[in-house]
Write a protein that holds these residues in place. Sequence first.
Motif, PDB file in Angstrom:
ATOM      1  N   ILE A 149       0.842  -1.162  -0.164  1.00  0.00           N
ATOM      2  CA  ILE A 149      -0.082   0.165  -0.095  1.00  0.00           C
ATOM      3  C   ILE A 149       0.813   1.236   0.000  1.00  0.00           C
ATOM      4  O   ILE A 149       0.557   2.262  -0.596  1.00  0.00           O
ATOM      5  N   PRO A 150       2.016   1.411   0.832  1.00  0.00           N
ATOM      6  CA  PRO A 150       2.637   2.628   0.563  1.00  0.00           C
ATOM      7  C   PRO A 150       3.115   2.886  -0.569  1.00  0.00           C
ATOM      8  O   PRO A 150       3.113   3.937  -0.914  1.00  0.00           O
ATOM      9  N   ALA A 151       3.498   1.976  -1.367  1.00  0.00           N
ATOM     10  CA  ALA A 151       4.081   2.213  -2.790  1.00  0.00           C
ATOM     11  C   ALA A 151       2.882   2.795  -3.627  1.00  0.00           C
ATOM     12  O   ALA A 151       3.236   3.693  -4.545  1.00  0.00           O
ATOM     13  N   VAL A 152       1.604   2.336  -3.605  1.00  0.00           N
ATOM     14  CA  VAL A 152       0.697   2.801  -4.356  1.00  0.00           C
ATOM     15  C   VAL A 152       0.523   4.325  -3.846  1.00  0.00           C
ATOM     16  O   VAL A 152       0.073   5.145  -4.650  1.00  0.00           O
ATOM     17  N   ILE A 153       0.442   4.667  -2.639  1.00  0.00           N
ATOM     18  CA  ILE A 153       0.295   5.951  -2.237  1.00  0.00           C
ATOM     19  C   ILE A 153       1.097   6.712  -2.688  1.00  0.00           C
ATOM     20  O   ILE A 153       1.214   8.028  -3.263  1.00  0.00           O
ATOM     21  N   ALA A 154       2.468   6.176  -2.674  1.00  0.00           N
ATOM     22  CA  ALA A 154       3.798   7.145  -3.081  1.00  0.00           C
ATOM     23  C   ALA A 154       3.625   7.406  -4.731  1.00  0.00           C
ATOM     24  O   ALA A 154       4.265   8.487  -5.156  1.00  0.00           O
ATOM     25  N   SER A 155       2.864   6.511  -5.454  1.00  0.00           N
ATOM     26  CA  SER A 155       2.582   6.967  -6.798  1.00  0.00           C
ATOM     27  C   SER A 155       1.893   8.121  -7.192  1.00  0.00           C
ATOM     28  O   SER A 155       2.197   8.890  -7.962  1.00  0.00           O
ATOM     29  N   TYR A 156       1.168   8.565  -5.898  1.00  0.00           N
ATOM     30  CA  TYR A 156       0.589   9.841  -6.384  1.00  0.00           C
ATOM     31  C   TYR A 156       1.485  11.241  -6.117  1.00  0.00           C
ATOM     32  O   TYR A 156       1.455  12.131  -6.920  1.00  0.00           O
ATOM     33  N   GLY A 157       2.439  11.087  -5.106  1.00  0.00           N
ATOM     34  CA  GLY A 157       3.470  12.010  -5.247  1.00  0.00           C
ATOM     35  C   GLY A 157       4.354  11.939  -6.115  1.00  0.00           C
ATOM     36  O   GLY A 157       4.700  13.223  -6.931  1.00  0.00           O
ATOM     37  N   ARG A 158       4.739  10.861  -6.976  1.00  0.00           N
ATOM     38  CA  ARG A 158       5.688  10.774  -8.081  1.00  0.00           C
ATOM     39  C   ARG A 158       4.964  11.694  -9.273  1.00  0.00           C
ATOM     40  O   ARG A 158       5.247  12.144 -10.193  1.00  0.00           O
ATOM     41  N   ALA A 159       3.368  11.004  -9.409  1.00  0.00           N
ATOM     42  CA  ALA A 159       2.686  11.608 -10.593  1.00  0.00           C
ATOM     43  C   ALA A 159       2.569  13.302 -10.148  1.00  0.00           C
ATOM     44  O   ALA A 159       2.374  13.857 -11.344  1.00  0.00           O
ATOM     45  N   ALA A 160       2.381  13.657  -9.019  1.00  0.00           N
ATOM     46  CA  ALA A 160       2.284  15.045  -8.937  1.00  0.00           C
ATOM     47  C   ALA A 160       3.637  15.800  -9.052  1.00  0.00           C
ATOM     48  O   ALA A 160       3.690  17.092  -9.981  1.00  0.00           O
ATOM     49  N   SER A 161       4.507  15.256  -9.045  1.00  0.00           N
ATOM     50  CA  SER A 161       5.990  15.759  -9.348  1.00  0.00           C
ATOM     51  C   SER A 161       5.867  15.964 -10.990  1.00  0.00           C
ATOM     52  O   SER A 161       6.381  16.831 -11.536  1.00  0.00           O
ATOM     53  N   LEU A 162       5.518  14.971 -11.611  1.00  0.00           N
ATOM     54  CA  LEU A 162       5.456  14.872 -12.879  1.00  0.00           C
ATOM     55  C   LEU A 162       4.518  15.940 -13.645  1.00  0.00           C
ATOM     56  O   LEU A 162       4.747  16.304 -14.660  1.00  0.00           O
ATOM     57  N   ALA A 163       3.462  16.135 -12.661  1.00  0.00           N
ATOM     58  CA  ALA A 163       2.450  16.989 -13.348  1.00  0.00           C
ATOM     59  C   ALA A 163       3.031  18.292 -13.503  1.00  0.00           C
ATOM     60  O   ALA A 163       2.813  19.209 -14.285  1.00  0.00           O
ATOM     61  N   ILE A 164       3.848  19.040 -12.474  1.00  0.00           N
ATOM     62  CA  ILE A 164       4.464  20.073 -12.498  1.00  0.00           C
ATOM     63  C   ILE A 164       5.727  20.198 -13.577  1.00  0.00           C
ATOM     64  O   ILE A 164       5.463  21.364 -14.452  1.00  0.00           O
ATOM     65  N   GLU A 165       6.370  19.060 -13.984  1.00  0.00           N
ATOM     66  CA  GLU A 165       7.192  18.958 -14.987  1.00  0.00           C
ATOM     67  C   GLU A 165       6.432  19.161 -16.319  1.00  0.00           C
ATOM     68  O   GLU A 165       6.956  19.750 -17.174  1.00  0.00           O
ATOM     69  N   ALA A 166       5.337  18.787 -16.201  1.00  0.00           N
ATOM     70  CA  ALA A 166       4.455  18.931 -17.608  1.00  0.00           C
ATOM     71  C   ALA A 166       3.690  20.066 -17.455  1.00  0.00           C
ATOM     72  O   ALA A 166       2.831  20.484 -18.799  1.00  0.00           O
ATOM     73  N   GLY A 167       3.888  21.103 -16.580  1.00  0.00           N
ATOM     74  CA  GLY A 167       3.380  22.424 -16.692  1.00  0.00           C
ATOM     75  C   GLY A 167       1.846  22.440 -16.129  1.00  0.00           C
ATOM     76  O   GLY A 167       1.331  23.716 -16.150  1.00  0.00           O
ATOM     77  N   PHE A 168       1.560  21.620 -15.251  1.00  0.00           N
ATOM     78  CA  PHE A 168       0.308  21.827 -14.690  1.00  0.00           C
ATOM     79  C   PHE A 168       0.335  22.815 -13.511  1.00  0.00           C
ATOM     80  O   PHE A 168       1.698  22.975 -12.996  1.00  0.00           O
ATOM     81  N   ASP A 169      -0.704  23.525 -13.104  1.00  0.00           N
ATOM     82  CA  ASP A 169      -0.840  24.390 -11.967  1.00  0.00           C
ATOM     83  C   ASP A 169      -0.960  23.688 -10.905  1.00  0.00           C
ATOM     84  O   ASP A 169      -0.811  24.163  -9.488  1.00  0.00           O
TER      85      ASP A 169
END
Length: 354
Positions: A149-169
């Motif tokens: 479960i902690p690894a699945v939760i961590a995927s939200y953090g990784r995706a959030a970082s990629l979101a900023i890389e992709a230019g999201f607000d």
Amino acid sequence: MSEANLFTPVRIGDIALHNRIAMAPMTRNRSPGGVPTELNALYYAQRASAGLIITEGTTPDAGGRGYIDIPGLYDAAQVAGWRRVTDAVHATGGRIVVQLMHTGRISHPDFLDGGTPVAPSAVAAAGNIFTRQGPKPHPVPRALEAHEIPAVIASYGRAASLAIEAGFDGVEIHGANGYLPSQFLSTNVNLRTDDWGGSVENRARFLLGAVAAAAEAIGAGRVGLRVSPGSSFNDIADSDPEATLTHIATALRGRGLAYFHLVGGAYGYDAAGIARRRFDGPLMLNGGYDRARADADIAAGRADLVSFGSAFLANPDLPERLRTGAALNAPDTATFYGGDAKGYTDYPALAAAA
């Protein structure tokens, strides 16, 4: 009462908006291979007069895929695809956040390279899921092991970082509508007897963990959360949704989140009132709004923003139509999911209609 209305600027966390009209997240099934395209960029750019666009549900991890041609945000090609979208939206002065959606049991091995969908417990959803081969019964999911479960939760953090890389607000965590965080919350799907099940405090740990992971990655002021306490969508049930919402909204106090997004519904209790009293940040409401009702709820302090769904789908210039009282295009339900530009980017704006 205040003098604020839909067209009053507002700041949500770290994001400044020129109006309080949000485009609600809506799955459109038009990102082949999970990668956003130029057509997706045009679709969102057409609707950039919204104060805030919330994208369709986007999986933060390959194991969270569900449905045909929904986008992801876990590899370089997806980041590049989303960058086309965010650049197009920002070029017209818009603001856009990506909704992170792990579908959990609302998936099928056809979407997971033959793998089994995961869930809090091995409880299948009722009904069918539409695959490329047509409707198929929802499979029995695999119950996540506690150590996974902690690894699945961590995927939200990784995706959030990629979101900023992709230019999201920013990002919105999808905690609603029977997807994985909602499955953990729900007493008919989460039958666990460990630290992730049973009490509302345990059942909410996954959702709150996903929010915390995203906030740690990009700052809480760029993270929103969407919930639907009491909704039965995707075969979800909660024995006490009022207590669930109260716990979540209280737990979010003091975290500095960008917003709390409550899905509209006849839940049998004052969900919006609970959210407003317990949560101390911007509150976004949704569900059957027109301008008069939206302005009234904002002026009364019941909401800070209002999100619109199918009306935005069919009216790329919805804010101008709301401002002027112009008639709305009717959405074509036959083209909601999948396809090409028809029913996606060909709805006329007022200027074109004139």
